[in-house]
Write an enzyme that holds these catalytic residues in place. Structure first.
Site, PDB file in Angstrom:
ATOM      1  N   ASN A 103       0.866  -1.182   0.000  1.00 39.45           N
ATOM      2  CA  ASN A 103       0.000   0.000   0.000  1.00 39.45           C
ATOM      3  C   ASN A 103       0.903   1.232   0.000  1.00 39.45           C
ATOM      4  OD1 ASN A 103      -1.798   2.061   0.517  1.00 39.45           O
ATOM      5  ND2 ASN A 103      -2.153   1.482   2.666  1.00 39.45           N
ATOM      6  N   TRP A 104       0.987   1.867  -1.159  1.00 38.92           N
ATOM      7  CA  TRP A 104       1.907   3.010  -1.291  1.00 38.92           C
ATOM      8  C   TRP A 104       1.337   4.279  -0.653  1.00 38.92           C
ATOM      9  CZ3 TRP A 104       4.168   2.902  -6.980  1.00 38.92           C
ATOM     10  CH2 TRP A 104       4.765   1.656  -7.197  1.00 38.92           C
ATOM     11  N   LYS A 105       0.096   4.227  -0.252  1.00 37.95           N
ATOM     12  CA  LYS A 105      -0.592   5.404   0.318  1.00 37.95           C
ATOM     13  C   LYS A 105      -0.433   6.602  -0.629  1.00 37.95           C
ATOM     14  CE  LYS A 105       0.498   3.565   4.832  1.00 37.95           C
ATOM     15  NZ  LYS A 105       0.255   3.705   6.241  1.00 37.95           N
ATOM     16  N   SER A 157       3.911  -2.117  10.272  1.00 37.58           N
ATOM     17  CA  SER A 157       5.375  -2.089  10.424  1.00 37.58           C
ATOM     18  C   SER A 157       6.052  -3.398  10.024  1.00 37.58           C
ATOM     19  CB  SER A 157       5.754  -1.664  11.851  1.00 37.58           C
ATOM     20  OG  SER A 157       5.289  -0.349  12.114  1.00 37.58           O
ATOM     21  N   GLU A 204      -6.727   4.514   7.863  1.00 40.98           N
ATOM     22  CA  GLU A 204      -6.588   5.946   7.544  1.00 40.98           C
ATOM     23  C   GLU A 204      -7.852   6.468   6.868  1.00 40.98           C
ATOM     24  OE1 GLU A 204      -2.877   5.560   5.453  1.00 40.98           O
ATOM     25  OE2 GLU A 204      -1.908   4.984   7.348  1.00 40.98           O
ATOM     26  N   HIS A 243      -9.297   0.860   4.983  1.00 41.33           N
ATOM     27  CA  HIS A 243      -8.012   1.088   5.663  1.00 41.33           C
ATOM     28  C   HIS A 243      -8.244   2.035   6.839  1.00 41.33           C
ATOM     29  CE1 HIS A 243      -3.932   2.431   6.424  1.00 41.33           C
ATOM     30  NE2 HIS A 243      -3.526   1.320   5.804  1.00 41.33           N
ATOM     31  N   GLY A 292       2.787   2.272  10.603  1.00 39.44           N
ATOM     32  CA  GLY A 292       3.692   3.399  10.402  1.00 39.44           C
ATOM     33  C   GLY A 292       4.446   3.837  11.641  1.00 39.44           C
ATOM     34  N   GLU A 337      -4.838  -5.125  10.905  1.00 36.49           N
ATOM     35  CA  GLU A 337      -3.827  -4.093  11.076  1.00 36.49           C
ATOM     36  C   GLU A 337      -4.095  -3.330  12.363  1.00 36.49           C
ATOM     37  OE1 GLU A 337      -2.039  -2.936   7.081  1.00 36.49           O
ATOM     38  OE2 GLU A 337      -3.858  -1.766   7.244  1.00 36.49           O
ATOM     39  N   GLY A 339       2.929  -1.124   4.239  1.00 33.12           N
ATOM     40  CA  GLY A 339       2.885   0.301   3.914  1.00 33.12           C
ATOM     41  C   GLY A 339       4.283   0.814   3.583  1.00 33.12           C
TER      42      GLY A 339
HETATM   43  C1  PEP Z   1      -0.545   0.107   6.036  1.00 32.70           C
HETATM   44  O1  PEP Z   1      -0.610   1.260   5.657  1.00 32.70           O
HETATM   45  O2  PEP Z   1      -1.443  -0.693   5.738  1.00 32.70           O
HETATM   46  C2  PEP Z   1       0.609  -0.311   6.831  1.00 32.70           C
HETATM   47  C3  PEP Z   1       0.582  -1.503   7.368  1.00 32.70           C
HETATM   48  O3  PEP Z   1       1.627   0.594   6.984  1.00 32.70           O
HETATM   49  P1  PEP Z   1       3.095   0.293   7.582  1.00 32.70           P
HETATM   50  O4  PEP Z   1       3.591  -0.990   6.943  1.00 32.70           O
HETATM   51  O5  PEP Z   1       3.916   1.474   7.176  1.00 32.70           O
HETATM   52  O6  PEP Z   1       2.951   0.146   9.050  1.00 32.70           O
END
Ligand code: PEP
Length: 255
Positions: free
Chosen positions: A9-11, A213, A96, A94, A172, A166, A234
């Site tokens: 997931n490049w956001k 993470s 976010e 998600h 993050g 998640e 992410g």
């Molecule tokens: C995500 O955005 O779904 C995610 C898991 O981010 P990260 O890997 O940066 O924690």
């Protein structure tokens, strides 16, 4: 046997030009990996270019969001058919989106149904906040998000989707859950709720990912757990070597 699944997931990162460079870096490593579903989820503007770059490979493409309506007066939104022009996957719910864009279990449910109707594989995200976690409410929150998000689905539809657990406190932050914490929630709560709702045979077929993470150095630990079928990644998905290392770890977990 559930096929391992790793999605990036490049956001809201990478212009089209930057995205093309990243895909060019990813392609050789990703193509060398087999038996793992590998999916890239860049921002909307890059979907067309990336779909052309990965054409002829078995690398998948996903959107990070979409609307549930077919078309109409929804300024700024993207319809399922528009996603389907380039993608086979879409991330839904998600944290976010839930936090910053007021997504609810009800809108998640509408998007899941619209995605399935369009022939897209939804990657449905669930997870608790740190406050909920510390109050001992993780099981309750995760179970509610799974059951409400998948409300009214048939077992035939449920087996087509992918779920990502998640914990929001791990996204993050660099502070991943332990593999045992993730396994406990994924196995008992997520797969357990799916079994109650759709029957254990269907629940055993549904891929459930861990996200929060994940990086090259900790991925293998998660993939070694019996109920964890892959990762939603992410930050580490923006670095070609890290993402390839995570996919390699998934490949190494195949017994
Ligand atoms: C995500 O955005 O779904 C995610 C898991 O981010 P990260 O890997 O940066 O924690």
């Amino acid at each position: 046997m559930r096929k391992p699944f790793v999605a990036g997931n490049w956001k809201m990162n990478k212009t089209v030009e930057q995205a093309s460079l990243l895909v060019a870096d990813l392609l050789p490593g990703l193509q060398a990996i087999q038996k793992i579903e590998r999916v890239l989820c860049p921002p909307f503007p890059s979907l067309m270019v990336i779909s052309q770059m990965i054409a002829g490979t078995d690398i998948g493409l996903g959107a990070q969001n979409m609307h549930w309506e077919e078309s109409g007066a929804f300024t700024g939104e993207v319809a399922p058919a528009m996603v389907k022009e380039f993608c086979d996957y879409v991330i839904v719910g998600h944290s976010e989106r839930r936090q910053f864009f007021a997504e609810t279990d009800q809108t998640v449910n509408a998007k899941v149904k619209a995605a399935l109707k369009m022939g897209l594989t939804p990657i449905v995200c669930v997870g608790e906040t740190i406050t909920e976690n510390e109050a001992g409410r993780t099981a309750e929150i995760v179970q509610r998000e799974v059951l409400e998000g998948l409300k009214d689905l048939s077992s035939e539809d449920a087996v087509k989707l992918v779920i990502a657990y998640e914990p929001i406190w791990a996204i993050g932050t660099g502070k991943a859950a332990t593999s045992q914490q993730a396994e406990d929630i994924i196995g008992k709560i997520v797969r357990g709720s799916l079994a109650d709702r759709f029957g254990s045979e269907s629940a055993e077929q549904i891929r459930i990912l861990y996200g929060g993470s994940v990086k090259g150095s900790n991925a293998a630990e998660f993939f070694g757990m019996p109920d964890i079928d892959g990762a939603l990644v992410g930050g580490a998905s923006l670095k070609a070597d890290e993402f390839i290392q995570i996919c390699q770890a998934a490949q190494g977990s195949i017994k």
